[in-house]
Design an enzyme around this catalytic site. Structure first.
Site, PDB file in Angstrom:
ATOM      1  N   HIS A  56       3.769   6.402   7.224  1.00  0.00           N
ATOM      2  CA  HIS A  56       3.711   7.823   6.859  1.00  0.00           C
ATOM      3  C   HIS A  56       2.570   8.483   7.642  1.00  0.00           C
ATOM      4  O   HIS A  56       1.509   7.878   7.841  1.00  0.00           O
ATOM      5  CB  HIS A  56       3.492   7.980   5.347  1.00  0.00           C
ATOM      6  CG  HIS A  56       3.716   9.388   4.899  1.00  0.00           C
ATOM      7  ND1 HIS A  56       2.777  10.370   5.100  1.00  0.00           N
ATOM      8  CD2 HIS A  56       4.782   9.989   4.317  1.00  0.00           C
ATOM      9  CE1 HIS A  56       3.263  11.518   4.642  1.00  0.00           C
ATOM     10  NE2 HIS A  56       4.475  11.311   4.169  1.00  0.00           N
ATOM     11  N   GLU A  96      10.117  12.867  10.298  1.00  0.00           N
ATOM     12  CA  GLU A  96       9.275  13.808   9.562  1.00  0.00           C
ATOM     13  C   GLU A  96       8.330  14.515  10.539  1.00  0.00           C
ATOM     14  O   GLU A  96       7.256  13.974  10.862  1.00  0.00           O
ATOM     15  CB  GLU A  96       8.426  13.070   8.536  1.00  0.00           C
ATOM     16  CG  GLU A  96       9.210  12.318   7.490  1.00  0.00           C
ATOM     17  CD  GLU A  96       8.394  12.187   6.218  1.00  0.00           C
ATOM     18  OE1 GLU A  96       8.789  12.795   5.214  1.00  0.00           O
ATOM     19  OE2 GLU A  96       7.358  11.509   6.228  1.00  0.00           O
TER      20      GLU A  96
HETATM   21  P1  PGA Z   1       6.695  17.236   1.546  1.00  0.00           P
HETATM   22  O1  PGA Z   1       6.289  15.735   1.947  1.00  0.00           O
HETATM   23  O2  PGA Z   1       8.121  17.155   1.052  1.00  0.00           O
HETATM   24  O3  PGA Z   1       5.719  17.611   0.470  1.00  0.00           O
HETATM   25  O4  PGA Z   1       6.590  18.046   2.780  1.00  0.00           O
HETATM   26  C1  PGA Z   1       7.189  14.931   2.641  1.00  0.00           C
HETATM   27  C2  PGA Z   1       6.525  13.653   2.989  1.00  0.00           C
HETATM   28  O5  PGA Z   1       5.291  13.582   3.046  1.00  0.00           O
HETATM   29  O6  PGA Z   1       7.212  12.662   3.232  1.00  0.00           O
END
Ligand code: PGA
Length: 230
Positions: free
Chosen positions: A85, A157
């Site tokens: 992450h 992401e």
């Molecule tokens: P968020 O986080 O939906 O709050 O943008 C997504 C993530 O960190 O995977």
């Protein structure tokens, strides 16, 4: 569709127990995976929702103070684990080398890794999206055979989208997912970054196999609204 709920560093035991009662009222055909804090993993009493973790040790059990092994996660019923992450890459200096080791420990224990990748705003503005994605994937998956690689869920992401309320154009997500599919044709690819019940209609595509929710994961009523629109 698979929907991953990432609680991040939120919910005390008391808060989690109340939250879990609300989650139990969710009724959906989609696969939902809850990734609570390590401490709440053993407080999970959910039937239809699977349990995930947010991190894992690079090492197996042993003299590694403060670590949690894949073996122990498995014994607590964990079926999925988030690795790489962007918050861990940033605050814990996690490298693609560390992530590669974590993925190996998870696969050795039959836990599905959810590998997070994505570019910063600067990288996007400088046309480096494909370069960064390719580097993160090839370094994180080094030494793994295709039969292992295909078990991994890849979560695209964009870092500038996480927790900011900003989302990419759907065409940009599709382009990145198609680029990943060319490199790794057999993996599920999901999207994460500010996805919520109000913007999900703009984030839907055949090229997206699911979603990773951070902020929204803390709001069971909104999760229901989100799932109903998939
Ligand atoms: P968020 O986080 O939906 O709050 O943008 C997504 C993530 O960190 O995977």
């Amino acid at each position: 569709m698979i929907v991953i709920l990432n609680n991040k560093c939120n919910l005390s035991k008391t808060e989690f127990i109340k939250y879990q009662e609300e989650l139990k009222t969710i009724n959906t055909e989609h696969e939902v995976v809850l990734c609570p804090t390590y401490l709440n993993i053993n407080n999970c009493q959910l039937e239809t929702i699977k349990i995930g973790a947010q991190n894992v040790s690079c090492t197996d059990n042993g003299a590694y103070t403060g670590e949690i092994s894949a073996r122990d996660l498995k014994d607590s019923g964990v079926k999925y684990t988030i690795v790489g992450h962007s918050e861990r890459r940033k605050y814990q200096n996690e490298s693609n080398y560390d992530i590669n080791e974590k993925i190996k420990r998870l696969l050795e224990n039959d836990i599905t890794p959810i590998l997070c990748i994505g570019e910063t705003e600067d990288e996007r503005n400088n046309g480096l999206v494909e370069y960064i994605i390719n580097k993160q994937l090839s370094e994180s998956l080094r030494g793994l055979l295709e039969e292992k690689i295909k078990k991994i869920i890849i979560a695209y992401e964009p870092i500038w989208s996480i927790g900011t309320g900003l989302i990419p154009d759907i065409d940009d997500i599709i382009n990145v997912n198609n680029f990943i599919k060319k490199l790794y044709p057999n993996n599920q690819i999901i999207y994460g970054g500010s996805a919520n019940e109000n913007n999900i209609q703009n984030l839907k595509s055949k090229a997206i196999d699911g979603y990773l929710l951070g902020g929204l994961s803390l709001k069971p009523e909104k999760i229901k609204e989100f799932l109903d629109q998939l």
